[in-house]
Motif scaffolding. Structure first.
Motif, PDB file in Angstrom:
ATOM      1  N   HIS A 148       0.894  -1.062   0.161  1.00 21.94           N
ATOM      2  CA  HIS A 148       0.005   0.108   0.096  1.00 21.94           C
ATOM      3  C   HIS A 148       0.959   1.243   0.070  1.00 21.94           C
ATOM      4  O   HIS A 148       1.250   1.547   1.190  1.00 21.94           O
ATOM      5  N   PRO A 149       1.211   1.786  -1.003  1.00 24.14           N
ATOM      6  CA  PRO A 149       1.889   3.005  -1.213  1.00 24.14           C
ATOM      7  C   PRO A 149       1.522   4.296  -0.204  1.00 24.14           C
ATOM      8  O   PRO A 149       2.389   4.785  -0.073  1.00 24.14           O
ATOM      9  N   ASP A 150       0.379   4.245  -0.430  1.00 24.52           N
ATOM     10  CA  ASP A 150      -0.019   5.630   0.519  1.00 24.52           C
ATOM     11  C   ASP A 150      -0.106   5.397   2.021  1.00 24.52           C
ATOM     12  O   ASP A 150       0.347   6.350   2.840  1.00 24.52           O
ATOM     13  N   ARG A 151      -0.030   4.205   2.519  1.00 22.68           N
ATOM     14  CA  ARG A 151       0.343   3.660   3.825  1.00 22.68           C
ATOM     15  C   ARG A 151       1.797   3.985   4.118  1.00 22.68           C
ATOM     16  O   ARG A 151       2.357   4.588   5.060  1.00 22.68           O
ATOM     17  N   TYR A 152       2.534   3.618   3.096  1.00 27.51           N
ATOM     18  CA  TYR A 152       4.072   3.679   3.236  1.00 27.51           C
ATOM     19  C   TYR A 152       4.462   5.002   3.327  1.00 27.51           C
ATOM     20  O   TYR A 152       5.374   5.445   4.129  1.00 27.51           O
ATOM     21  N   ARG A 153       3.726   5.894   2.476  1.00 31.17           N
ATOM     22  CA  ARG A 153       4.227   7.603   2.382  1.00 31.17           C
ATOM     23  C   ARG A 153       3.803   7.845   3.968  1.00 31.17           C
ATOM     24  O   ARG A 153       4.511   9.085   4.321  1.00 31.17           O
ATOM     25  N   LYS A 154       2.874   7.603   4.587  1.00 29.16           N
ATOM     26  CA  LYS A 154       2.470   7.780   5.744  1.00 29.16           C
ATOM     27  C   LYS A 154       3.412   7.751   6.980  1.00 29.16           C
ATOM     28  O   LYS A 154       3.738   8.451   7.781  1.00 29.16           O
ATOM     29  N   LEU A 155       4.181   6.481   6.643  1.00 29.30           N
ATOM     30  CA  LEU A 155       5.079   6.022   7.605  1.00 29.30           C
ATOM     31  C   LEU A 155       6.431   6.094   7.473  1.00 29.30           C
ATOM     32  O   LEU A 155       7.193   5.888   8.295  1.00 29.30           O
ATOM     33  N   THR A 156       6.833   6.176   6.305  1.00 26.63           N
ATOM     34  CA  THR A 156       8.252   6.171   5.809  1.00 26.63           C
ATOM     35  C   THR A 156       9.033   7.247   6.698  1.00 26.63           C
ATOM     36  O   THR A 156       8.664   8.565   7.012  1.00 26.63           O
ATOM     37  N   PRO A 157      10.190   7.004   7.202  1.00 31.40           N
ATOM     38  CA  PRO A 157      11.066   7.586   7.803  1.00 31.40           C
ATOM     39  C   PRO A 157      11.913   8.651   7.022  1.00 31.40           C
ATOM     40  O   PRO A 157      12.621   9.567   7.371  1.00 31.40           O
ATOM     41  N   TYR A 158      11.837   8.567   5.912  1.00 35.05           N
ATOM     42  CA  TYR A 158      12.698   9.148   4.840  1.00 35.05           C
ATOM     43  C   TYR A 158      11.707  10.310   4.447  1.00 35.05           C
ATOM     44  O   TYR A 158      10.890  10.217   3.614  1.00 35.05           O
ATOM     45  N   ARG A 159      12.126  11.476   5.190  1.00 37.12           N
ATOM     46  CA  ARG A 159      11.163  12.633   4.746  1.00 37.12           C
ATOM     47  C   ARG A 159      12.021  13.999   4.423  1.00 37.12           C
ATOM     48  O   ARG A 159      11.310  15.070   4.097  1.00 37.12           O
ATOM     49  N   THR A 160      12.977  13.945   4.373  1.00 39.54           N
ATOM     50  CA  THR A 160      13.946  15.498   4.260  1.00 39.54           C
ATOM     51  C   THR A 160      14.421  15.125   2.853  1.00 39.54           C
ATOM     52  O   THR A 160      14.531  14.380   2.117  1.00 39.54           O
ATOM     53  N   LEU A 161      15.230  16.491   2.344  1.00 39.03           N
ATOM     54  CA  LEU A 161      15.663  16.573   1.111  1.00 39.03           C
ATOM     55  C   LEU A 161      16.893  15.679   0.905  1.00 39.03           C
ATOM     56  O   LEU A 161      17.280  14.804   0.222  1.00 39.03           O
ATOM     57  N   SER A 162      17.603  15.702   2.221  1.00 43.88           N
ATOM     58  CA  SER A 162      18.767  14.946   2.286  1.00 43.88           C
ATOM     59  C   SER A 162      18.457  13.243   2.304  1.00 43.88           C
ATOM     60  O   SER A 162      19.269  12.866   1.735  1.00 43.88           O
ATOM     61  N   HIS A 237       9.311  -3.749   8.026  1.00 42.85           N
ATOM     62  CA  HIS A 237       9.787  -2.761   9.084  1.00 42.85           C
ATOM     63  C   HIS A 237       9.394  -1.478   8.987  1.00 42.85           C
ATOM     64  O   HIS A 237       9.274  -0.669   9.908  1.00 42.85           O
ATOM     65  N   ILE A 238       9.128  -1.065   7.837  1.00 40.89           N
ATOM     66  CA  ILE A 238       8.209   0.242   7.383  1.00 40.89           C
ATOM     67  C   ILE A 238       6.725   0.105   7.289  1.00 40.89           C
ATOM     68  O   ILE A 238       6.176   0.981   7.965  1.00 40.89           O
ATOM     69  N   GLU A 239       6.264  -0.893   6.482  1.00 41.44           N
ATOM     70  CA  GLU A 239       4.952  -0.870   6.336  1.00 41.44           C
ATOM     71  C   GLU A 239       4.043  -1.248   7.604  1.00 41.44           C
ATOM     72  O   GLU A 239       3.023  -0.993   7.671  1.00 41.44           O
ATOM     73  N   GLU A 240       4.517  -2.253   8.455  1.00 41.85           N
ATOM     74  CA  GLU A 240       3.940  -2.566   9.856  1.00 41.85           C
ATOM     75  C   GLU A 240       4.946  -2.514  10.853  1.00 41.85           C
ATOM     76  O   GLU A 240       5.395  -3.546  11.398  1.00 41.85           O
ATOM     77  N   PRO A 241       5.425  -1.168  11.070  1.00 42.58           N
ATOM     78  CA  PRO A 241       6.692  -1.238  12.226  1.00 42.58           C
ATOM     79  C   PRO A 241       6.200  -1.564  13.380  1.00 42.58           C
ATOM     80  O   PRO A 241       6.961  -2.023  14.185  1.00 42.58           O
ATOM     81  N   GLN A 242       4.760  -1.568  14.031  1.00 43.25           N
ATOM     82  CA  GLN A 242       4.629  -1.757  15.187  1.00 43.25           C
ATOM     83  C   GLN A 242       4.549  -3.536  15.347  1.00 43.25           C
ATOM     84  O   GLN A 242       5.089  -3.979  16.251  1.00 43.25           O
TER      85      GLN A 242
END
Length: 260
Positions: A148-162, A237-242
């Motif tokens: 689920h790409p939308d779920r991944y986008r909400k959870l991804t730790p990759y959020r900065t320009l760097s 680990h990103i899609e279902e982190p808990q």
């Protein structure tokens, strides 16, 4: 958690670290960085020293001469252990990182006290192909990696320009490693040496490294257990982190006698 830097063979390497106690090393997949384990760095650090490195050439770790194939990264991890002052540890990895973790476990079976593999390469199956994610069309890249790409986008730790810059660079480095070694398992890998307790955690809907690889690893390893997570693709680990955190923490607690 903090990102730290040191040098090995004259090149910078970087890692994320959190917590204190018995060391747990977590290895990211091809193209990623140690930040992929953001949630696990947090949840496991209440009882462990958790280290998630950027492997050579990825993130803020520089490429190291002589580390040209995926299997060579095992040598780098072994060298970094000295910098971290670690003798005994548990190790885990996702995808390419799982392949490296398997290599470390096979090379250091007495030092590696527990192993955790998430959707990892490790065996060769003629009738079940592994998909190189770099070959996916750009508009199918994310849907190929996750359910689920939308779920991944909400959870991804990759959020900065760097983060974006590091991931873009990492894809090129990943392609270089694959050019020398391919995406299949290392034929020299001796799975009979991997005799420590092993957790196999797989997304049921992984199309990159299908769940059949997990089933075959469970049969091939001396002390392995497989848990399949429904409605998840290649990055549990990103899609279902808990759920991933709970599963890893439970596995480690059940083998607490080895982690001392």
């Amino acid at each position: 958690m903090i990102r730290q830097h040191s040098t090995w063979r004259g090149k910078q390497f970087s890692w994320f670290e959190s917590g204190q106690g018995f060391p747990i090393i977590l290895l990211h997949g091809g193209g990623g960085t140690g930040k992929a384990w953001w949630y696990q760095l947090e949840c496991l650090s209440t009882h462990f020293r958790v280290i998630a490195p950027d492997m050579p050439g990825f993130g803020q770790s520089e490429k190291v001469p002589g580390i040209e194939r995926v299997s060579d990264i095992v040598v780098a991890i072994q060298g970094w252990l000295g910098v971290w002052n670690i003798e005994r540890f548990a190790i885990g990895g996702n995808s390419m990182g799982g392949r490296v973790a398997l290599g470390v476990a096979a090379q250091m079976p007495t030092q590696v006290r527990a192993l955790m593999l998430l959707d990892a390469v490790g065996v060769n199956l003629k009738d079940v192909p592994i998909v190189n994610p770099l070959t996916l069309p750009p508009d199918q890249f994310m849907s190929g990696l996750v359910k689920h790409p939308d779920r991944y986008r909400k959870l991804t730790p990759y959020r900065t320009l760097s983060d974006a810059q590091e991931l873009n660079h990492g894809r090129h480095v990943f392609a270089q490693y694959l050019g020398n070694d391919g995406i299949a398992s290392d034929p020299s890998l001796d799975l009979t040496r991997v005799n420590m307790p092993t957790l196999l955690l797989w997304g049921r809907d992984d199309i990159i490294v299908p769940v059949e690889y997990g089933r075959q690893l469970e049969k091939a390893l001396a002390d392995a257990e497989l848990l399949i997570i429904d409605d998840v693709g290649h990055l549990p680990h990103i899609e279902e982190p808990q759920m991933t955190c709970r599963t890893m923490a439970d596995f480690l607690s059940r083998h607490a006698n080895l982690l001392a």
